[in-house]
Scaffold this motif. Structure first.
Motif, PDB file in Angstrom:
ATOM      1  N   ARG A   2      42.281  -1.373  -1.906  1.00 18.95           N
ATOM      2  CA  ARG A   2      41.398  -0.749  -0.923  1.00 18.95           C
ATOM      3  C   ARG A   2      39.983  -1.277  -1.168  1.00 18.95           C
ATOM      4  N   HIS A   3      39.165  -1.210  -0.151  1.00 19.32           N
ATOM      5  CA  HIS A   3      37.808  -1.748  -0.252  1.00 19.32           C
ATOM      6  C   HIS A   3      36.784  -0.678   0.088  1.00 19.32           C
ATOM      7  N   ILE A   4      35.677  -0.752  -0.599  1.00 23.93           N
ATOM      8  CA  ILE A   4      34.518   0.061  -0.220  1.00 23.93           C
ATOM      9  C   ILE A   4      33.330  -0.876  -0.081  1.00 23.93           C
ATOM     10  N   THR A   5      32.454  -0.561   0.834  1.00 20.61           N
ATOM     11  CA  THR A   5      31.233  -1.330   1.042  1.00 20.61           C
ATOM     12  C   THR A   5      30.052  -0.488   0.589  1.00 20.61           C
ATOM     13  N   VAL A  58      33.942   3.754   2.958  1.00 14.86           N
ATOM     14  CA  VAL A  58      35.292   3.614   2.413  1.00 14.86           C
ATOM     15  C   VAL A  58      36.228   3.107   3.494  1.00 14.86           C
ATOM     16  N   ASP A  59      37.014   2.070   3.149  1.00 16.88           N
ATOM     17  CA  ASP A  59      38.034   1.561   4.061  1.00 16.88           C
ATOM     18  C   ASP A  59      39.267   2.449   3.944  1.00 16.88           C
ATOM     19  N   HIS A  60      39.637   3.107   5.044  1.00 18.61           N
ATOM     20  CA  HIS A  60      40.806   3.992   5.041  1.00 18.61           C
ATOM     21  C   HIS A  60      42.025   3.329   5.649  1.00 18.61           C
ATOM     22  N   ASN A  73      30.863  -5.882  -1.292  1.00 17.84           N
ATOM     23  CA  ASN A  73      32.196  -5.357  -1.078  1.00 17.84           C
ATOM     24  C   ASN A  73      32.859  -5.156  -2.434  1.00 17.84           C
ATOM     25  N   VAL A  95      39.021   7.606  -1.753  1.00 16.03           N
ATOM     26  CA  VAL A  95      39.890   6.462  -1.493  1.00 16.03           C
ATOM     27  C   VAL A  95      41.337   6.894  -1.703  1.00 16.03           C
ATOM     28  N   LEU A 118      33.334   9.254  -6.396  1.00 11.79           N
ATOM     29  CA  LEU A 118      34.322   8.671  -5.490  1.00 11.79           C
ATOM     30  C   LEU A 118      35.728   9.028  -5.956  1.00 11.79           C
ATOM     31  N   VAL A 130      27.689   4.329   1.091  1.00 11.41           N
ATOM     32  CA  VAL A 130      29.018   3.927   0.648  1.00 11.41           C
ATOM     33  C   VAL A 130      30.000   4.150   1.793  1.00 11.41           C
TER      34      VAL A 130
END
Length: 993
Positions: A620-623, A588-590, A684, A607, A723, A586
């Motif tokens: 916000r996005h997580i992959t 996380v886009d910070h 995504n 997040v 998360l 996982v």
């Protein structure tokens, strides 16, 4: 945009460049370790080099501007399918002799025979180009199948299908049996249609079409392009562009043509292409990502720097020799040439007596003789000054298209064209082989109609050349910065010459040599241009049709070989067993979205949304990537409902969305959905925080709720991931009571939060300051917007208050809703930070759009007040002592004047001074808005009508926003309706004259 996918391919992963992803190179062997439908497809796809074979196909591309003329469809079969209508004597190309069935009809007889009900091509024409079933793919692009000069046609919101049906019928009637229509697309007068041979059609997939309008206002369809994308043989992606660019001979017209072409490149988009593994090769396929492209149509580029009259004359010296019998065109050509010779003689120039008879009249035969050298037959045409080849060679340097390509202003990125060895295709008298425009305008001949092509290698070569030039420029700039102005000063460099780069600066190439193409899938294809010519003896339009034949050698999937490979891979997968548990990573886009005021925690776990505001979504996005060796099924699990939290995977203020459908083929927003990721696959996940519920806003303002939670990502047969999500709430003036707003200090609600004072509970204002600021801004912007409208708008265009009665407080204008929401967010931020409202908008925002944003914000602000302008207690007193008293009276009371009603209402409201003052400010503003808008209506009768309409609309809008009624007991439907009517009456009394 429309798309056709002949095969039902399983949807693949959206993200390719992830850990564990399978490489997309031919011949790569190996297989996944778990037997699933998707992994089997991937394993088979990786061995695609073993089941592809080399194929060869002829592609005929034709283009014709038919000028919306009746009968042009009668010629389409002869010239496009059967290769007829070519004049060998008016082309420098050498053609293979066709099978002659009789004497070819003479030009004069052909012109005299022309009718709209029959083909205009010459009789006994054997056809000099390959056609019929020799062609695997017929691609026809037409322009002006309807009259695009008609405003009614250009502004139609739909395509008229009848003209395209007529053209399809004409083409299909001429095609050999079994040919299949693969794609079609129409845009007003543009029409693109593609037919494939019976053995080719089954090998074509991922067909998609789209259109781009660049005409009126830059978007209408009277100019633009229709585009099609196909995948041939499962490996080679081909794009076809049929265009009609801006016309005209002025410099502005040339620049507009370049702009049209750039807009087509920018805006054309296709549905994604799926490879054999079920993966999306590109999420948004566009022109430039293909292996081979063909761009054709009426590009409208003209001859630059030459007088049209001179061009017409020199070309008619060649076309006059086509006529052996006297006819209409023959007489016109002879007359124009004679007139020119006569004018030359009167100018005092030497008269060529060999072109005149003893009586002084012009003799075309003698003139033709005078233009031909005595020994011309012994000369090479390229050396003969009187040859057609020399004439064309002298004109082509003036061609705007070639100039723009060389100057890198249009079609510079790898586009090529075959040698032009035919006459200009425009503009002719309809019904003539060689008479150029004899109308009053006498338009200069031009090669308006063109067929360009480009391969992936062409485009890459151009990009490499540009990169080299940029690197060289950067290197020169660095040397100049060190005081070296000339690179040759460097003692270590004897000379700066690379033979490999010799001639690389010539961006225009008309070579016909076969070119090797490395496709996106890694295969080697070749493209060869066989023919490129016009059909000079087609008479039904003022443009001559143009076509080109290409031979494409490409790799195609062999179904039998693929079946064999599929069986081998299936057996291998059946033997393979993998007992590992799924594993995912996982990420996380910070990213803080560029907000300088955003507060991002140093703790990078989870997040963090940073600072969030009322009604301003933040994402916000997580992959989630499957980094294991087996498939992983994931999904966010529901929490148990408690007194502190509701059931569901996320709190009410957070929305979770995946970039794909769930395994159950439901929307990604459905609760309880799960998603399966194959090894190397990734998804995504978007987390959108949106605070719009006023109850939540009030709880956040009071500090009773915090934006913190923990999401649980569950992996089936694997471990859970926890998360944390969090955000920092920025207090808002929305959702508060009037009493709270009276105690806010100067500087706004944010100032009160940052710098609380000792007298925080002291009343500082007679009414909410936000009310003052919003009403003041609305009044000022209304004056500006109404004044601006009167100055810039046409008389026949309805003003916004005529289109939407509740304007500007209810105004679904043409302004983009996303942009309007952004403007309203700026207004709310200005309120909360106590910054000037009129200065909070982006530069260039019109007063009309500013006004609508501020007005709608005012209405929303009033509706958000917890106690309202007229509180529930005030309403109860007002309703019982004033409104209901008159309704329930047994004897009808004498009618009250408007002023008496106002006094009774104000008498009740004055028991709460802050609410009374707010009400007075609001109604005074509305009266002023009504007066301002009505005064712009023109006639007195129109002003009265507009005034009455606005009074009624505003009463309805604001009664609901300002009045708070007791919540219990709830009135019956009839009672609720009557209560709404009373509220509207209260507002209406103060808004009337």
């Amino acid at each position: 945009m429309s798309s056709i996918r002949p095969r039902d391919l399983s949807p693949g992963p959206q993200i390719r460049a992830t850990p564990g992803a399978y490489p997309s190179t031919p011949g790569d062997s190996g297989s996944p370790t778990e037997s699933s439908e998707l992994s089997l497809s991937q394993a088979v796809y990786k061995r695609r080099a073993k089941y592809t074979v080399s194929r060869k196909i002829r592609i005929k591309v034709g283009t014709w501007n038919v000028a919306a003329l009746t009968g042009t469809e009668k010629d389409i079969g002869n010239w496009f399918i059967h290769g007829k209508g070519i004049s060998e004597s008016l082309s420098t190309h050498s053609f293979d002799d066709g099978i002659q069935t009789g004497v070819l009809e003479e030009v004069g007889h052909q012109e005299a025979r022309r009718r709209k009900t029959a083909s205009t091509t010459p009789l006994n024409d054997p056809g000099f180009l390959p056609g019929g079933d020799e062609i695997g793919l017929y691609v026809l692009g037409l322009q002006e199948i309807v009259d695009v000069s008609s405003t009614a046609e250009a502004l139609k919101p739909y395509n008229d299908p009848h003209p395209s049906r007529r053209w399809k019928h004409a083409v299909e009637s001429a095609l050999p049996e079994g040919y299949v229509k693969i794609a079609e697309q129409q845009l007003i007068g543009l029409f693109l249609v593609i037919y494939a041979a019976p053995n080719i059609a089954p090998t074509i997939s991922d067909v998609a079409t789209t259109s781009v309008g660049t005409g009126l206002m830059g978007y209408m369809g009277n100019k633009g392009a229709v585009v099609a994308r196909i995948v041939l043989g499962g490996c080679t992606r081909i794009v076809f562009v049929d265009c009609h660019l801006s016309a005209g001979v002025e410099k502005g017209n040339l620049e507009r043509r370049d702009w049209d072409a750039s807009e087509v490149l920018r805006r054309a988009r296709f549905s994604p292409v799926y490879n054999g593994a079920g993966d999306v090769e590109e999420a948004s396929d566009s022109i430039g990502s293909e292996d081979v492209a063909f761009w054709f149509g009426d590009l409208n580029y003209r001859l630059e720097g030459m007088a049209g009259e001179d061009v017409r004359r020199v070309l008619m010296l060649h076309t006059q020799n086509e006529y052996r019998a006297v006819g209409k065109s023959k007489r016109k050509i002879d007359a124009e040439l004679a007139l020119h010779d006569h004018s030359v003689g009167h100018d005092g120039m030497e008269d060529d007596s060999s072109s005149r008879t003893s009586s002084g009249t012009y003799s075309p035969s003698s003139a033709a003789t005078s233009m031909t050298l005595h020994l011309s037959e012994a000369l090479d045409p390229s050396s003969d000054p009187a040859s057609l080849q020399t004439t064309l060679a002298s004109l082509l340097p003036h061609d705007q298209l070639h100039q723009q390509m060389r100057n890198r202003k249009a079609f510079q990125d790898g586009w090529r064209e075959g040698p032009i060895d035919f006459l200009p295709t425009y503009k002719y008298d309809v019904g003539s082989v060689g008479m150029f425009d004899s109308s009053e305008k006498k338009r200069g001949p031009s090669w308006c109609d063109r067929i360009l092509f480009r391969t992936r290698r062409d485009k890459q070569a151009y990009e490499d050349r540009v990169q080299k030039e940029e690197s060289a420029k950067k290197r020169d700039d660095e040397m100049k910065a060190h005081g070296i102005d000339d690179p040759t000063i460097n003692e270590e460099v004897l000379f700066d010459y690379d033979p490999a780069d010799d001639g690389a600066d010539d961006d225009y190439d008309d070579s016909q040599d076969p070119e090797s193409i490395t496709t996106a899938a890694g295969f080697e294809d070749t493209l060869h241009l066989e023919y490129y010519t016009s059909h000079q003896r087609v008479l039904s339009s003022d443009h001559k049709p143009l076509d080109a034949i290409f031979t494409l050698t490409y790799d195609a999937v062999d179904p039998d070989l693929k079946t064999k490979i599929h069986q081998e891979v299936a057996r291998e997968l059946d033997r393979a067993e993998n007992e590992r548990r799924p594993a995912v990573t996982v990420i996380v886009d910070h990213h803080n979205e560029g907000d300088s005021n955003s507060s991002v925690s140093v703790d990078r776990e989870g997040v963090d949304f940073g600072d969030v505001r009322f009604d301003s979504p933040r994402t916000r996005h997580i992959t989630v990537a499957n980094t294991g060796r087996v498939s992983a099924t994931i999904g966010f699990t529901d929490r148990i409902a408690t007194s502190d939290q509701a059931a569901g995977a996320a709190p009410s203020w957070l929305d979770i969305s995946f970039d794909r459908q769930s395994d159950k083929q439901q929307s990604s927003a459905e609760p309880g959905n799960v998603y399966t990721l194959e090894p190397g696959d990734a998804t995504n996940v978007g987390l959108t925080l949106h605070i719009a519920d006023l109850n939540l806003v009030r709880a956040l303002n009071a500090g009773n709720v915090h934006l913190e939670d923990v999401l649980v990502l569950r992996i089936h047969n694997g471990r859970d991931y926890f998360l944390p999500v969090r955000a920092r709430w920025l207090p808002s003036s929305f959702g508060r009571s009037v009493d709270e707003l009276l105690r806010l200090p100067e500087g706004g609600v944010r100032q009160a939060q940052r710098h609380p004072t000792g007298d925080a509970n002291a009343v500082k204002w007679s009414a909410p300051r936000e009310m003052f600021r919003l009403t003041e801004a609305v009044e000022e912007l209304t004056e500006r917007a109404v004044a601006e409208w009167g100055m810039r708008c046409a008389n026949d265009e309805k003003p916004p208050w005529e289109q939407h009665t509740g304007w500007p407080f209810s105004s679904p204008t043409t302004e983009n809703s996303g942009r309007k929401n952004g403007l309203k967010s700026h207004v709310r931020e200005a309120l909360d930070t106590d910054t000037p409202i009129l200065e909070c908008f982006p530069a260039g925002t019109s007063p009309l759009h500013k006004l609508e944003a501020v007005a709608e914000t005012l209405l929303a602000f009033l509706a958000s007040l917890s106690d309202g302008i007229i509180t529930a207690s005030l309403w109860t007193e007002l309703e019982s002592s004033v409104l209901l008293a008159r309704e329930k009276s047994k004897r009808p009371p004498p009618p009250l004047s408007t002023e008496e009603e106002k006094l009774q209402i104000l008498d009740v409201l004055t028991s709460s001074p802050a609410h009374s003052t707010s009400f007075a400010f609001l109604t005074a503003m509305l009266v002023k808005i009504i007066s301002e808008v009505a005064s712009a209506a023109g006639a007195v009768s129109d002003q009265a009508r507009v005034r009455k309409e606005l009074q009624g609309a505003y009463a309805v809008l604001f009664a609901e926003a300002v009045v708070r009624t007791p919540s219990s007991p709830p009135p019956p439907p009839a009672g609720a309706k009557a209560r709404r009517g009373r509220g509207e009456r209260v507002l209406g009394v103060f808004l009337g004259d």
